[in-house]
Scaffold this active site. Sequence first.
Site, PDB file in Angstrom:
ATOM      1  N   SER A  37       0.652  -1.305  -0.268  1.00 14.42           N
ATOM      2  CA  SER A  37      -0.157   0.350  -0.145  1.00 14.42           C
ATOM      3  C   SER A  37       1.098   1.552   0.048  1.00 14.42           C
ATOM      4  O   SER A  37       0.609   2.388  -0.965  1.00 14.42           O
ATOM      5  CB  SER A  37      -1.052  -0.089   1.243  1.00 14.42           C
ATOM      6  OG  SER A  37      -0.346   0.184   2.460  1.00 14.42           O
ATOM      7  N   ARG A  88      21.161 -16.004   5.260  1.00 10.28           N
ATOM      8  CA  ARG A  88      20.968 -14.562   5.165  1.00 10.28           C
ATOM      9  C   ARG A  88      21.885 -14.159   3.826  1.00 10.28           C
ATOM     10  O   ARG A  88      21.367 -13.269   2.637  1.00 10.28           O
ATOM     11  CB  ARG A  88      20.485 -13.846   6.274  1.00 10.28           C
ATOM     12  CG  ARG A  88      20.129 -12.900   6.425  1.00 10.28           C
ATOM     13  CD  ARG A  88      20.020 -11.632   7.415  1.00 10.28           C
ATOM     14  NE  ARG A  88      19.153 -13.197   8.273  1.00 10.28           N
ATOM     15  CZ  ARG A  88      17.768 -12.485   8.528  1.00 10.28           C
ATOM     16  NH1 ARG A  88      16.964 -12.504   7.877  1.00 10.28           N
ATOM     17  NH2 ARG A  88      17.347 -14.237   9.446  1.00 10.28           N
ATOM     18  N   MET A 138      10.022  -7.239   4.548  1.00  7.77           N
ATOM     19  CA  MET A 138      10.114  -8.002   6.450  1.00  7.77           C
ATOM     20  C   MET A 138      11.662  -9.226   5.494  1.00  7.77           C
ATOM     21  O   MET A 138      11.044 -10.099   6.267  1.00  7.77           O
ATOM     22  CB  MET A 138       9.154  -9.105   5.874  1.00  7.77           C
ATOM     23  CG  MET A 138       7.667  -8.222   6.215  1.00  7.77           C
ATOM     24  SD  MET A 138       8.006  -6.645   7.446  1.00  7.77           S
ATOM     25  CE  MET A 138       7.175  -7.184   8.669  1.00  7.77           C
ATOM     26  N   ARG A 139      13.030  -8.803   5.870  1.00  9.93           N
ATOM     27  CA  ARG A 139      13.845  -8.587   6.045  1.00  9.93           C
ATOM     28  C   ARG A 139      14.961  -8.069   7.037  1.00  9.93           C
ATOM     29  O   ARG A 139      14.667  -6.556   7.185  1.00  9.93           O
ATOM     30  CB  ARG A 139      14.338  -9.378   4.586  1.00  9.93           C
ATOM     31  CG  ARG A 139      13.906 -10.245   3.593  1.00  9.93           C
ATOM     32  CD  ARG A 139      13.822 -11.764   3.855  1.00  9.93           C
ATOM     33  NE  ARG A 139      15.222 -11.908   3.602  1.00  9.93           N
ATOM     34  CZ  ARG A 139      15.628 -13.225   4.391  1.00  9.93           C
ATOM     35  NH1 ARG A 139      14.391 -13.606   4.623  1.00  9.93           N
ATOM     36  NH2 ARG A 139      16.943 -13.229   4.137  1.00  9.93           N
ATOM     37  N   HIS A 180       8.875   2.801   9.031  1.00  5.94           N
ATOM     38  CA  HIS A 180       7.811   1.805  10.275  1.00  5.94           C
ATOM     39  C   HIS A 180       6.498   2.448  11.038  1.00  5.94           C
ATOM     40  O   HIS A 180       7.103   3.611  11.690  1.00  5.94           O
ATOM     41  CB  HIS A 180       9.243   2.237  11.153  1.00  5.94           C
ATOM     42  CG  HIS A 180       9.125   1.161  12.767  1.00  5.94           C
ATOM     43  ND1 HIS A 180       9.055  -0.173  12.062  1.00  5.94           N
ATOM     44  CD2 HIS A 180       9.032   1.276  14.047  1.00  5.94           C
ATOM     45  CE1 HIS A 180       9.263  -1.524  13.410  1.00  5.94           C
ATOM     46  NE2 HIS A 180       9.280  -0.158  14.383  1.00  5.94           N
ATOM     47  N   GLU A 182       0.591   6.738   7.034  1.00  5.06           N
ATOM     48  CA  GLU A 182       2.282   6.686   6.198  1.00  5.06           C
ATOM     49  C   GLU A 182       2.426   7.243   4.811  1.00  5.06           C
ATOM     50  O   GLU A 182       3.349   7.943   4.414  1.00  5.06           O
ATOM     51  CB  GLU A 182       2.463   5.277   6.528  1.00  5.06           C
ATOM     52  CG  GLU A 182       3.107   4.891   7.405  1.00  5.06           C
ATOM     53  CD  GLU A 182       2.966   3.410   8.045  1.00  5.06           C
ATOM     54  OE1 GLU A 182       3.554   2.784   6.454  1.00  5.06           O
ATOM     55  OE2 GLU A 182       2.501   2.880   9.263  1.00  5.06           O
TER      56      GLU A 182
END
Length: 216
Positions: A13, A65, A90-91, A109, A174
């Site tokens: 979004s 990772r 989301m890492r 955030h 946001e």
Amino acid sequence: MTRIVVLISGGGSNLQSLLDQCQTGSLDADIVAVISNRPDAFGLSRARQAGVKALTLDHTGYANRAAFDAALAELIEAQQPDLIVLAGFMRILTDDFVRRFPGKMINIHPSLLPRYPGLNTHQRALDAGDSQAGATVHFVTAELDGGPPIAQVEVPISDQDDAESLARKVLAQEHRLYPTVVDWFVKGRLRLDANQVLLDDQPLPKGGRLLDTASL
């Protein structure tokens, strides 16, 4: 024109708010690619609908990772971006990855950092009895949600709020805050110098600039 790569993991979004601003000309930038670590992220559909290159780099296909981050960095560099925008990516990024893009990567955030880094920010604010929640845009460093803040917006918490309603209220702000900060970067007003955020060549306070919702 400023070349932007957006990293996502989900619905996108905040990505959509940036795409809309670019389409109307309010943001004089070119989103050259959207990259997701999840093949089913709805944000990829948003990118395709806007005619933007939609790329997937599935993190589950990498042994660790570091290997994923190395491949991601190469994919990003191939797009030749001036700015990398994390929009629900989301890492947790490795130090080596972050060091490849100094001063070129920002994140949003859903809390008033340094309060509540990490997850479950809205419930944590409610549990603490806070009167204000909010969102923070910051430069990305190796510390999780710990990079120098650029700007914040506050959202009042009402007695009727639960985590879900508060999340909706914060997300709405946001969508206004992120394009504002990206526009500062695009216009050459915003930069990071030796871990100090400068706006119009003036140092910002430690918490970044607090913006009134009416000004967004």
